[in-house]
Scaffold this motif. Structure first.
Motif, short mmCIF file in Angstrom:
data_model
loop_
_atom_site.label_atom_id
_atom_site.label_comp_id
_atom_site.label_asym_id
_atom_site.label_seq_id
_atom_site.Cartn_x
_atom_site.Cartn_y
_atom_site.Cartn_z
N ALA A 25 -33.59 23.41 -27.51
CA ALA A 25 -33.15 23.56 -26.06
C ALA A 25 -34.28 23.63 -25.00
CB ALA A 25 -32.40 24.65 -25.88
N VAL A 26 -33.99 23.42 -23.70
CA VAL A 26 -35.16 23.69 -22.72
C VAL A 26 -35.23 25.00 -22.60
CG1 VAL A 26 -35.63 23.30 -20.45
CG2 VAL A 26 -34.41 21.38 -21.57
N VAL A 58 -42.72 23.79 -19.38
CA VAL A 58 -41.87 22.49 -19.64
C VAL A 58 -42.32 21.49 -18.63
CG1 VAL A 58 -39.44 22.42 -18.98
CG2 VAL A 58 -39.81 24.44 -20.11
N PRO A 59 -42.02 20.27 -18.87
CA PRO A 59 -42.28 19.23 -17.73
C PRO A 59 -41.40 19.60 -16.39
CG PRO A 59 -42.33 18.17 -19.82
CD PRO A 59 -41.80 19.75 -19.87
N ALA A 60 -42.05 19.23 -15.42
CA ALA A 60 -41.38 19.42 -13.98
C ALA A 60 -40.01 18.73 -13.89
CB ALA A 60 -42.16 18.90 -13.02
N HIS A 98 -34.05 18.97 -14.12
CA HIS A 98 -32.76 18.78 -14.91
C HIS A 98 -32.05 19.83 -15.44
CE1 HIS A 98 -29.60 16.33 -16.96
NE2 HIS A 98 -30.24 16.94 -18.14
N ALA A 99 -32.83 20.79 -16.12
CA ALA A 99 -32.12 22.07 -16.70
C ALA A 99 -31.71 22.92 -15.70
CB ALA A 99 -33.40 22.97 -17.30
N LEU A 149 -26.65 25.17 -12.87
CA LEU A 149 -25.60 25.10 -11.87
C LEU A 149 -24.52 24.57 -12.14
CD1 LEU A 149 -28.26 23.88 -8.86
CD2 LEU A 149 -26.77 25.96 -9.19
N GLU A 150 -24.37 23.54 -12.90
CA GLU A 150 -23.03 22.65 -13.26
C GLU A 150 -22.38 23.60 -14.13
OE1 GLU A 150 -24.62 19.07 -15.04
OE2 GLU A 150 -25.19 18.39 -13.20
N ALA A 151 -22.88 24.54 -15.05
CA ALA A 151 -22.41 25.13 -16.00
C ALA A 151 -21.57 26.57 -15.19
CB ALA A 151 -23.14 25.62 -17.08
#
Length: 376
Positions: A40-41, A359-361, A366-367, A372-374
């Motif tokens: 996972a991120v 973690v790449p920007a 996206h994470a 926010l969506e969750a």
């Protein structure tokens, strides 16, 4: 007529009582589960600068592992100390501007050792300070008292009333992610003849000149009225803990500190890895700038308090809501922290987002959208 024999509790009764307590915790949404790490991120771990897998770090640790083996084989005073341990202690002391340092196998033990060594009377703690500091005061036989979080007026009142020898705070707090007003805290403790213990667990590597931490940022490095504790398991990407302060403190901990004397030393390979991280971290001002940018972005998006370093803690309703939010994030491939009472000093449940600049920007952005969506 004599009374019959008193009822004697059996081992089965002990397990029954613990089972009932577990059921009550489950009903309150307070069950804790250690799950194997999934792909996972990572917005839950504390590897703030992403240095735990830096090539130079892994190479240095691998060389030390081949030379010294897996474990340290004994306590620091018996067989566990190597030149590598002492070199790291000296380097950490230079990095933080302190006189000397003592290495432990965990940050928890470092806090226990420091408080036990310095608690000659009541210990006054910020209400939001690490649990290990509160535990340390109790285990040291001191009378732990708290003052309202970052409340200088309350601290001054309690200093006058209790006259403690030690005041303990965090430079960057682990739950809300806010900063302690260290200059003002030091002025108060100095005026009342108390030592100030600053837990730098979330600050070393992330703030201050070259990542030297909050005390250095506040101009307190090397002050004889300040003692620093820290962990190697966060921005330094390893494992272990450390206490730094005047050289006389190091001698005292060696001679009398039970968590130093009786604990097996940190493995040499881990210490060498942490030393390599410290070298890279000094030159990572760009990563610290990016850490601050991402943390501020997360706080704004999630309506969380402004972070001092890499911790963002959005409120999440009750314990069940927090658990459900974290689970939905995990289902979507994003690992986040979930803090519920009693881990939250304000008794509120929340997620904890810890920024990792490894973690790449684009992946981080996206994470964050996923979190926010969750959200419930």
């Amino acid at each position: 007529m004599s009374a019959g024999p008193a009822a004697v509790a059996t081992p089965h009764a002990v397990w029954d009582r613990l089972s009932r307590r577990a059921d009550l915790r489950a009903k309150a949404g307070l069950t804790r589960t250690a799950r194997p790490r999934a792909d996972a991120v990572d917005l839950a771990g504390n590897d703030y600068l992403g240095l735990s897998r830096h090539p130079a770090v892994l190479a240095a640790a691998a060389d030390a592992l081949a030379e010294h083996g897996l474990g340290a084989s004994g306590s620091r005073l018996v067989r566990g100390t190597t030149a590598l341990h002492e070199a790291f202690e000296a380097d950490f002391a230079r990095h933080t501007g302190t006189g000397a340092a003592v290495l432990y196998s965990s940050g928890y033990l470092a806090n226990l050792g420091a408080v036990a060594a310095l608690a000659t009377g009541p210990v006054l703690l910020d209400a939001h300070a690490h649990a290990s500091l509160h535990d340390a005061a109790r285990l040291a036989g001191a009378r732990p008292e708290t003052f309202a979080h970052n409340d200088l007026d309350d601290l001054e009142h309690r200093l006058r009333t209790l006259r403690p020898a030690l005041v303990a705070v965090e430079s960057v707090y682990s739950v809300l992610g806010d900063a302690a007003p260290l200059r003002d805290l030091h002025a108060l403790t100095a005026a009342h003849g108390a030592l100030l213990l600053v837990d730098e667990a979330h600050a070393v590597g992330t703030i201050g000149p070259h990542g030297a931490g909050g005390a250095a940022a506040a101009g307190l490095a090397g002050d004889p009225g300040v003692v620093i504790t820290a962990t190697l398991s966060k921005a330094l990407g390893a494992a272990g803990g450390i206490v730094a302060g005047p050289a006389v403190l190091r001698r005292h901990l060696h001679d009398t500190g039970r968590t130093f004397i009786y604990d097996t030393a940190p493995p040499p390979a881990v210490v060498v890895g942490a030393a390599a991280v410290l070298v890279v971290a000094r030159e990572s001002d760009g990563a610290r700038t990016e850490l601050a940018r991402r943390a501020a972005l997360a706080a704004a998006a999630l309506d969380a308090p402004a972070p001092a370093a890499g911790v963002c803690s959005p409120p999440a309703g009750d314990a069940r809501a927090a658990t459900a939010w974290a689970a939905r994030c995990a289902d979507r491939g994003v690992a986040v922290g979930c803090f519920r009472p009693p881990s939250t000093p304000d008794h509120r449940s929340r997620l904890r987002i810890t920024v990792n600049t490894g973690v790449p920007a684009a992946e981080f952005a996206h994470a964050l959208d996923t979190v926010l969506e969750a959200r419930p």
